[in-house]
Design a protein around this motif. Structure first.
Motif, short mmCIF file in Angstrom:
data_model
loop_
_atom_site.label_atom_id
_atom_site.label_comp_id
_atom_site.label_asym_id
_atom_site.label_seq_id
_atom_site.Cartn_x
_atom_site.Cartn_y
_atom_site.Cartn_z
N VAL A 248 0.86 -1.18 0.00
CA VAL A 248 0.00 0.00 0.00
C VAL A 248 0.89 1.23 0.00
O VAL A 248 1.77 1.36 0.85
CB VAL A 248 -0.92 0.00 1.23
CG1 VAL A 248 -1.78 1.26 1.25
CG2 VAL A 248 -1.80 -1.24 1.23
N PRO A 249 0.72 2.13 -0.96
CA PRO A 249 1.57 3.32 -0.98
C PRO A 249 1.32 4.19 0.25
O PRO A 249 0.25 4.18 0.85
CB PRO A 249 1.16 4.01 -2.28
CG PRO A 249 -0.19 3.49 -2.60
CD PRO A 249 -0.25 2.09 -2.06
N ASP A 251 0.90 7.33 0.49
CA ASP A 251 -0.09 8.39 0.34
C ASP A 251 -1.50 7.86 0.13
O ASP A 251 -2.39 8.61 -0.26
CB ASP A 251 0.30 9.33 -0.80
CG ASP A 251 0.44 8.57 -2.12
OD1 ASP A 251 0.43 7.31 -2.09
OD2 ASP A 251 0.57 9.23 -3.17
N TYR A 252 -1.70 6.55 0.33
CA TYR A 252 -3.03 5.99 0.16
C TYR A 252 -3.97 6.59 1.20
O TYR A 252 -3.67 6.62 2.39
CB TYR A 252 -3.00 4.47 0.30
CG TYR A 252 -4.36 3.82 0.24
CD1 TYR A 252 -5.05 3.73 -0.96
CD2 TYR A 252 -4.96 3.33 1.39
CE1 TYR A 252 -6.30 3.15 -1.02
CE2 TYR A 252 -6.22 2.74 1.35
CZ TYR A 252 -6.88 2.66 0.13
OH TYR A 252 -8.14 2.08 0.08
N ASP A 258 -12.25 0.02 3.93
CA ASP A 258 -10.91 -0.51 4.13
C ASP A 258 -10.86 -1.34 5.41
O ASP A 258 -11.58 -1.07 6.39
CB ASP A 258 -9.89 0.61 4.22
CG ASP A 258 -9.62 1.24 2.85
OD1 ASP A 258 -9.90 0.56 1.85
OD2 ASP A 258 -9.17 2.40 2.80
N PRO A 296 -4.11 9.99 5.12
CA PRO A 296 -3.16 9.06 4.51
C PRO A 296 -2.89 7.88 5.43
O PRO A 296 -2.98 8.00 6.66
CB PRO A 296 -1.92 9.92 4.28
CG PRO A 296 -2.40 11.32 4.30
CD PRO A 296 -3.57 11.35 5.24
N PHE A 297 -2.54 6.77 4.82
CA PHE A 297 -2.33 5.55 5.59
C PHE A 297 -1.21 5.71 6.60
O PHE A 297 -1.31 5.20 7.73
CB PHE A 297 -2.05 4.39 4.62
CG PHE A 297 -1.74 3.10 5.30
CD1 PHE A 297 -2.70 2.46 6.08
CD2 PHE A 297 -0.48 2.53 5.22
CE1 PHE A 297 -2.41 1.26 6.73
CE2 PHE A 297 -0.20 1.34 5.86
CZ PHE A 297 -1.16 0.70 6.61
N ILE A 324 -8.41 -3.85 0.78
CA ILE A 324 -8.60 -2.50 0.28
C ILE A 324 -10.02 -2.39 -0.27
O ILE A 324 -10.53 -3.30 -0.94
CB ILE A 324 -7.57 -2.16 -0.81
CG1 ILE A 324 -6.16 -2.26 -0.22
CG2 ILE A 324 -7.80 -0.78 -1.39
CD1 ILE A 324 -5.07 -2.08 -1.24
N GLY A 345 -9.50 0.44 -4.66
CA GLY A 345 -9.11 1.70 -4.04
C GLY A 345 -7.73 2.16 -4.43
O GLY A 345 -7.38 3.32 -4.21
N LEU A 346 -6.91 1.25 -4.99
CA LEU A 346 -5.58 1.63 -5.48
C LEU A 346 -5.61 2.04 -6.94
O LEU A 346 -4.56 2.29 -7.52
CB LEU A 346 -4.62 0.45 -5.30
CG LEU A 346 -4.31 0.02 -3.86
CD1 LEU A 346 -3.41 -1.20 -3.85
CD2 LEU A 346 -3.66 1.17 -3.09
N THR A 348 -5.89 3.89 -10.53
CA THR A 348 -5.50 5.19 -11.04
C THR A 348 -6.35 5.53 -12.25
O THR A 348 -7.25 4.77 -12.64
CB THR A 348 -4.01 5.19 -11.42
OG1 THR A 348 -3.81 4.22 -12.45
CG2 THR A 348 -3.13 4.82 -10.22
N LYS A 396 -4.14 8.81 -8.47
CA LYS A 396 -4.98 7.80 -7.85
C LYS A 396 -6.39 8.34 -7.69
O LYS A 396 -6.61 9.53 -7.50
CB LYS A 396 -4.40 7.39 -6.50
CG LYS A 396 -3.05 6.68 -6.62
CD LYS A 396 -2.51 6.30 -5.28
CE LYS A 396 -1.23 5.49 -5.44
NZ LYS A 396 -0.20 6.23 -6.17
#
Length: 949
Positions: A248-249, A251-252, A258, A296-297, A324, A345-346, A348, A396
């Motif tokens: 998971v990035p 900035d997610y 979730d 953010p995560f 996600i 959710g990831l 783009t 995203k």
């Protein structure tokens, strides 16, 4: 009338009345609507088994149709809105449609061929299976409702000619067919059969047969360019299900749906999975609700870990993302399948584009907008992804985001010698050089200095010439609709000389000022053996108009005297050809002569001269500047050994007062060989040099002697030598020689006899054809006799065709041997003659219509009929009146009709052959039969004598 797309049917169990049904079914749909099968035919058709019915319909190209011409089944097409339909369902439906492709349909800009003619009868083969004999079904051409007058036919013929003349046709952009004199016919979306029915419905074609053929032509040049980048979506994945096995990035942004995985360790060990609720909070035991939505995560990780450390003494937490959420986004604008989509959710922007099937060709690839709450958050330029691999602008997605694809902006077409010819979308102000770089740059064969830009300027199209890579091309701003064409460099070599022909290494040589022939060919070792080193041909293009000129030189003299007059100074684009003495030179010289012919005119005749006669390589040669007889002889490979080297003839053609005159100029070859320039006549266009052959010059003639001569073998002969003289050279005959049975053959006679045999075979074949006609018309006993005669005649014809001529000349060798040389009985020999002298023979042969074809020992005092009786006597088919005797030397003694001399008492000699022919009077009169049998018997006797050695 058969449709051109229908195939010939091969069916089982057809009855004649079923053929009538088939003829109705095989009509085009337009005609079938007005013509129906009879009730009786329909009843028989319905009585056939289903398999036979289906095979008939399939063979006639009407699968799924009943005899009335209506569809037996129906297809429904379900449509639904994209909203609310899952990606997997939509892609599954698309895959099913692709798995069942239908017939091709016509589209705008398709190329078709119009087939138009008067109706004509057609045939097809039916049956031929399961023991049923094949039948040929002929369907007559339908008659028009109103008979056509001659004027109507003439008018229709003119229409046919006009429409054929315009073939092929290109449909308009909206798919309409524009025939001369007709309003536009919309055909877009129709299959070939449907389009044929539409055209046939035109009243003007009621009396004609019209159909179209789709030509799958591929466009080339600027018209064949495709927009760049849109094929990215051709192989889009079938599903975009959420993925859980990727990091998971940081900035997610966490949101409802979730799932967080919380692991507690320290004083308390526990693992929990906390789902973010719709209110954006998670319910953490012992800590209560915690708001994490929209953060953010990484911030959520820090928040939870901090709360646990503060409120749970001795306990630490590790936070990871478990599942996600799925989010719903919208893809609108010029997408292939616009609508709402549920993605990970990831996801783009590109993920959503693939889910929607990609961008339409009319959509923009460089200005794809991401809108969030009605505002443009960012724009995506897919060219960055395609050309640079840059995904920095691939933002995203968040729930409710809208991806909007606007129409394509300004475009420029780039064709020709670039790496990626295509139609490119502009973004801002772009120069010509930038567009070339966008197309991947120029190829190695591009002519950058001749690049052209076609530009629409108001109501006109202008062409701008620009050189790529210069300040001009960097400042030239592109406009919408511009077409850049980068041409290919011409294949000509501007600074090179080509060397080809009969040498080991044909090659290109760089040209420089002062380059000579000996710089290109340094020695004869560069040439293959048997090369003609005295004649090298040079094709030259003269500036400024590239007029073709031809030169030749003597390589041997050039190598012996470098920088001399034979060591020619070469020019750019010179083509040097080396010849040999075995290969025909016309393959190389003819194209050059054709070029000279094309550039000739009245004041400048074709520059060609000819040499014939006793030269090594005769033929036509280019006329060189200042060319003389010696140069033409050198081009022809020089004189042969049989040439008359004293004089020759030069035939010259001139025109005077509209007439063509011929002048004969004697040429002194002996003086030319001594270097006399005055005798070496300068040639003009169309001159022909004829070199004579020495009198009585020919290849060595030989004669073959076989058998009982003292020294048999092949003997060369001199001109006019006789057979008696040759026998003396061979030592005469042996004591076992049977001179009376000698065989003398000659090739000229063999060819002449073979021609006569071929003519005789044709005449006999004609007689047999007449006899066959008589046998077919006659009956009873007469017909049986004719059939029997026909059988015998065919056998005789086969034997005649297989018979090969021998070329025997009947001679009396005894008289030849005792005559004076050159006397009346002597024979002047020719090339290929053969004399065969057998050993003494003691037998007499009886052949033909006797009971036993055999050879008998000669007995003095026995006559012809005595030997026939010793062979069993005559058969019933023998002709007693035409019995003859072939003497051992080939002479024929026929039966005599004198009352005082009976043929049966003919005196027989050793080596004679008695021939009893077939009685042809018992059969229909065929006068050739007797001659044929006699000729074949005589040839067989001679061939047996020849082949015995």
């Amino acid at each position: 009338m058969l449709n051109s797309n229908h195939q010939a049917a091969r069916l089982v169990g057809w009855q004649p009345i079923v053929l009538a049904i088939a003829s109705m079914l095989m009509m085009p749909m337009a005609m079938a609507q007005s013509v129906k099968p009879t009730p009786q035919a329909m009843q028989i058709f319905n009585g056939l088994d289903p398999a036979t019915q289906q095979s008939i319909l399939q063979a006639l190209g009407k699968s799924g149709m009943n005899p009335s011409g209506t569809a037996t089944g129906s297809a429904t097409q379900a449509t639904s809105q994209n909203s609310g339909v899952s990606n997997s369902q939509r892609n599954q439906a698309s895959d099913q449609q692709q798995a069942q492709p239908g017939p091709p349909v016509l589209q705008g800009s398709d190329t078709v061929l119009i087939n138009i003619d008067f109706p004509h009868a057609t045939t097809t083969v039916v049956g031929g299976n399961a023991g049923q004999p094949a039948q040929v079904l002929t369907i007559p051409a339908p008659e028009p409702d109103v008979p056509l007058t001659d004027a109507d036919k003439l008018k229709l013929q003119q229409l046919i000619t006009l429409i054929r003349k315009k073939n092929p046709y290109t449909l308009s952009n909206d798919g309409a067919l524009l025939l001369p004199g007709f309003p536009p016919m919309p055909l877009a979306g129709l299959t070939i059969d449907q389009a044929n029915a539409r055209i046939a419905a035109e009243p003007a074609f009621a009396a004609l047969q019209v159909s179209i053929t789709l030509l799958p032509l591929e466009r080339s040049g600027a018209e064949g360019l495709k927009p760049f980048g849109y094929d990215l979506f051709n192989n889009a994945p079938s599903t975009f299900a959420p993925v859980t096995d990727v990091p998971v990035p940081a900035d997610y942004v966490v949101g409802p749906g979730d799932t967080l995985n919380v692991q507690l360790f320290g004083n308390q060990n526990n693992t929990m999975q906390l789902v973010v609720g719709r209110d954006g909070r998670i319910n953490f035991p012992e800590l209560g609700p915690i708001n994490v939505s929209g953060q953010p995560f990484t911030k959520v990780q820090a928040l939870i870990e901090s709360r646990v450390a503060q409120q749970m003494i001795g306990v630490h937490a590790s936070i990871t993302m478990n599942e996600i959420r799925s989010i719903r986004v919208f893809v609108m604008g010029e997408a292939n399948l616009p609508g709402s989509y549920t993605v990970s959710g990831l996801a783009t922007m590109t993920t959503a584009l693939f889910a929607s099937g990609g961008v339409k060709p009319i959509g923009s690839l460089r200005n794809i907008q991401l809108k969030r709450q009605g505002k443009v958050v960012t724009t995506l330029d897919l060219y960055d992804l395609l050309l640079k691999g840059d995904t920095s602008n691939d933002a995203k997605l968040l729930p409710g985001d809208v991806i909007f694809i606007p129409p394509v902006g300004a475009t420029v077409s780039v064709a020709g010698e670039v790496q990626r010819p295509a139609i490119y979308e502009l973004k801002g102000s772009v120069s010509a050089d930038e567009i070339i770089r966008l197309a991947g740059g120029l190829t190695s064969n591009a002519d950058a200095g001749r690049t052209g830009v076609v530009r629409i300027n108001g109501e006109h199209r202008d062409v701008l010439n620009v050189k790529v890579g210069t300040a001009e091309s960097q400042q030239l701003s592109m406009r919408n609709g511009d077409v850049i064409n980068v041409p290919r460099m011409p294949p000509t070599l501007d600074a090179a000389v080509s060397l080809k022909g009969y040498l080991y290494a044909p090659r290109l040589v760089a040209w420089h000022e002062g380059l000579r022939l000996t710089d290109v060919i340094k020695s004869v070792d560069d040439l293959k053996p048997n090369a003609d080193i005295h004649y090298l041909l040079i094709r030259r293009e003269l500036p400024p108009d590239r007029t073709v000129a031809v030169l030749s030189t003597d390589l041997a003299k050039a190598l012996a005297d470098p920088h001399g007059k034979n060591d020619l100074v070469l020019m750019p684009r010179d083509q040097i050809t080396v010849f040999d003495f075995e290969t025909d030179r016309s393959q190389v010289i003819r194209p050059i002569l054709d070029e000279l012919q094309l550039q000739s005119h009245l004041a400048r005749p074709t520059e060609v001269v000819t040499v014939n006669g006793s030269v090594k390589v005769k033929g036509n040669y280019p006329l060189e500047p200042g060319m003389r007889v010696s140069d033409l002889l050198r081009a022809g490979g020089g004189l042969q050994s049989s040439a008359y080297g004293t004089t020759a003839e030069l035939i010259r053609y001139t025109t005077d007062g509209g007439k063509r005159n011929t002048t004969l100029i004697p040429v002194d070859l002996a003086a030319i060989a001594k270097g006399d320039v005055a005798a070496d006549v300068q040639l003009q266009s169309m001159d022909t040099l004829n070199v004579k052959q020495l009198p009585q010059w020919s290849d060595q003639e030989t004669v073959m002697l076989k058998g009982e001569v003292r020294f048999p073998g092949s003997y060369p002969i001199r001109r006019g030598e006789t057979l008696r003289e040759l026998i003396q050279r061979a030592g005469g005959f042996t004591d076992m020689a049977f001179i009376e049975g000698s065989v003398f053959t000659r090739d000229e006679l063999k060819d002449r006899e073979q021609q006569q045999l071929d003519v005789l075979a044709k005449r006999l074949q004609g007689d047999l054809s007449s006899l066959a006609l008589q046998a077919s018309q006659a009956g009873g006993t007469q017909g049986a006799q004719a059939s029997q005669a026909l059988s015998i005649g065919n056998s005789l014809l086969a034997q005649l065709k297989s018979t090969k001529a021998v070329g025997r000349l009947v001679i009396d060798l005894g008289k030849v041997a005792h005559s004076p040389p050159g006397g009346e009985d002597d024979i002047v020999l020719r090339d290929g003659d053969m004399l065969i002298v057998p050993k003494i023979e003691q037998e007499v042969t009886v052949i033909g219509e006797v009971q036993n074809n055999t050879s008998l020992l000669y007995q003095n005092g026995l006559a012809r009929d005595d030997y026939i009786q010793l062979s069993g006597g005559l058969t019933r088919k023998a002709d007693k009146k035409l019995i003859y005797v072939v003497r051992a030397n080939g002479a024929v003694v026929a039966n005599t009709s004198h009352r005082w001399f009976a043929g049966g008492n003919t005196r027989i000699k050793p080596g004679d052959t008695i021939v009893v022919p077939l009685d042809t009077e018992r059969m229909p009169a065929l006068p050739l039969w007797q001659a044929v049998t006699q000729i074949m018997y005589n040839i067989a006797i001679a061939a047996a004598a020849v082949h015995s050695f």
